[in-house]
Scaffold this active site. Structure first.
Site, short mmCIF file in Angstrom:
data_model
loop_
_atom_site.label_atom_id
_atom_site.label_comp_id
_atom_site.label_asym_id
_atom_site.label_seq_id
_atom_site.Cartn_x
_atom_site.Cartn_y
_atom_site.Cartn_z
NE ARG A 218 43.18 37.87 36.68
CZ ARG A 218 42.97 38.38 37.88
NH1 ARG A 218 43.47 39.56 38.19
NH2 ARG A 218 42.25 37.74 38.78
CB CYS B 136 25.80 40.97 51.87
SG CYS B 136 26.53 39.35 52.21
CB CYS C 104 23.49 35.37 46.20
SG CYS C 104 24.74 36.67 46.24
CB CYS D 158 31.75 36.04 48.39
SG CYS D 158 30.67 37.48 48.22
#
Length: 370
Positions: free
Chosen positions: A166, A345, A342, A349
Site C-alpha cells: 500500500r 486453485c 489447499c 478465494c
C-alpha cells in the site's frame, strides 16, 4: 512430534501460544460471516489472527475512528480471544488515487473492465499520486498511523502490524516514487515514510509489539512493483529496525497481478511450497529480528523443519486455513490424513474476492469439520 510449531513465542512481552499465524486476508464477507470464520480459525488453534487493512483514517463502516467500526473490532477481538488466539491490527493506508479513477467510472459501472484490468488502472495511477502528494498530507498520514495505533490498543488488539505494501510500499518503490524531496530519490529517502510511520506507532503505543510487513520486489524475473527491491534490503532493513520494528512479516511485493502474491499451483515462478521463504533468507542476513514466513505453507513436516532450523520464527497461512481452519488441531491429534490441503486453485478465494462474492474456498460446501 511438532515441538517447534507448538512452542510459545514471545514478542515484546506478548506471548503467542504457538507459531501459527493467520495471515492478513481481505475477506469481503459480512460482519457476521467474518466473525464466524475467524472464530473457527481461532478455535482451530491459530495463535495469532492478523486483521487485514485496518484503516488509519475514517472509512465508512469499518474504521476504528467511527463508533460502529470501533465496536465491530472490539466484538471481533473479544471473539478471537475467547478461543485463546491473539489479534493483530494491520494498519493500512491506501495508495489508490480514487479521484483519478473517476474518469473511468462510467465504464467501470458498465462492467467494461475485468478485475485485473481495474487493478491495472489503479496501479497505473499510483506513481503520479505518490510523486505529487503534498508534504503536509504526508505528515498528516504519518500522524494518523499513531492515532490509529492508540485506537487499536484501546479496542483490544494485542499487536500492531504496519502494512509495508500500500502507501508504505509505494513510497518505498523506485517504480512509483519519483519525488525529489526528502521522501524520494535515494533508498534512504524512500524508506523515510515507512520509518516515520513506525516511529509514530512506537511513540503512540510504546509497549505494543510492532510487526512490519516487509514487501520485497524481485527482478530477473520481475515480480511486484511496490515495496523494496532485493538489492535495497541492506539499506531498508536496518532503518526499519532502528525506527522500532520488532519483527518482519516477509512477502512478495504487491501491485502486479494478484496471482503473483497469491500464486496458483501453475504459477511460472512461485509454484512450490514456501515460495517466498527465500526472501526471509535475504532478510536474515541483515537482521536477527523474528521473521514470519508466508507463501503456500501447507504441510506440517515442512513447516516444522523451517521453524526448527530457525529459518523463520512464525508461520503464516491464509489459503490453507481457509481450506481447513482445523489444520493445527488435526495435526496435533494425529489426523493429518483428514486435512483438506489447499490446492492453490484460487477458484473461490482469489476468484471470490475479485468477483466481490467474498473470499471462500472450494471445500466450503463439504463437511470438513469433525
Amino acid at each position: 512430534m511438532y515441538d517447534f510449531l507448538n512452542s510459545p513465542f514471545t514478542l515484546r512481552g506478548v506471548t503467542l501460544k504457538n507459531r501459527l499465524v493467520f495471515a492478513p486476508t481481505t475477506l469481503g464477507l459480512s460482519a457476521d460471516e467474518a466473525m464466524e470464520k475467524l472464530g473457527r480459525i481461532a478455535k482451530g488453534g491459530a495463535a495469532l489472527i492478523i486483521l487485514g487493512d485496518v484503516a488509519i483514517e475514517p472509512a465508512r463502516g469499518s474504521s476504528l475512528f467511527e463508533e460502529n467500526g470501533f465496536m465491530m473490532y472490539q466484538k471481533l477481538i473479544t471473539h478471537i480471544h475467547e478461543f485463546g488466539a491473539l489479534a493483530a491490527a494491520q494498519l493500512h493506508m491506501s495508495d489508490s488515487d480514487i479521484k483519478g479513477m473517476m474518469k473511468y467510472m462510467p465504464d467501470i459501472k458498465a462492467g467494461r473492465y475485468s478485475p485485473n484490468q481495474l487493478r491495472a488502472l489503479l496501479n497505473d495511477l499510483t506513481a503520479d499520486y505518490i510523486t505529487s502528494m503534498p508534504i503536509d498530507r504526508i505528515k498528516t498520514i504519518i500522524k494518523q498511523f499513531g492515532e490509529a495505533a492508540k485506537l487499536a490498543q484501546k479496542a483490544g488488539f494485542d499487536i500492531i502490524q504496519i502494512h509495508g505494501d500500500r502507501m508504505c510500499g509505494s513510497m518505498s518503490s523506485s517504480i512509483y516514487n519519483h519525488r525529489i524531496d526528502e521522501y524520494g530519490g535515494s533508498p534512504e529517502n524512500r524508506a523515510r515514510f515507512a520509518c516515520e510511520a513506525i516511529m509514530a506507532v512506537r511513540e503512540a503505543v510504546p509497549d505494543m509489539p510492532i510487526d512490519y510487513k516487509l514487501a520485497i520486489r524481485q527482478e530477473n524475473p520481475h515480480y511486484g512493483n511496490a515495496g523494496v527491491l532485493e538489492s535495497e534490503l541492506a539499506v531498508f532493513v536496518p532503518l526499519l529496525e532502528a525506527a522500532g520494528a520488532d519483527a518482519f512479516h516477509v512477502a512478495l511485493a504487491n501491485h502486479s497481478d494478484l496471482s503473483d502474491t497469491i500464486p496458483p499451483l501453475n504459477h511460472p515462478y512461485f509454484k512450490t511450497e514456501g515460495c517466498f521463504l527465500k526472501f526471509c533468507d535475504e532478510v536474515r542476513e541483515l537482521s536477527d529480528k523474528p521473521l514470519c514466513g508466508v507463501g503456500r505453507l501447507t504441510h506440517p513436516d515442512m513447516i516444522e523443519k523451517q521453524l526448527s532450523e530457525g529459518r523463520i520464527q512464525l508461520a503464516a497461512m491464509s489459503r490453507q486455513l481457509l481450506a481447513d481452519d482445523q489444520w493445527l488441531n488435526k495435526v496435533n491429534a494425529g489426523r493429518e490424513n483428514e486435512i483438506h490441503y489447499c490446492m492453490a486453485c484460487n477458484k473461490k478465494c482469489l476468484g471470490g474476492m475479485q468477483a466481490h462474492q467474498g473470499t471462500r474456498c472450494i471445500y466450503d460446501k463439504t463437511e470438513i469439520f469433525s
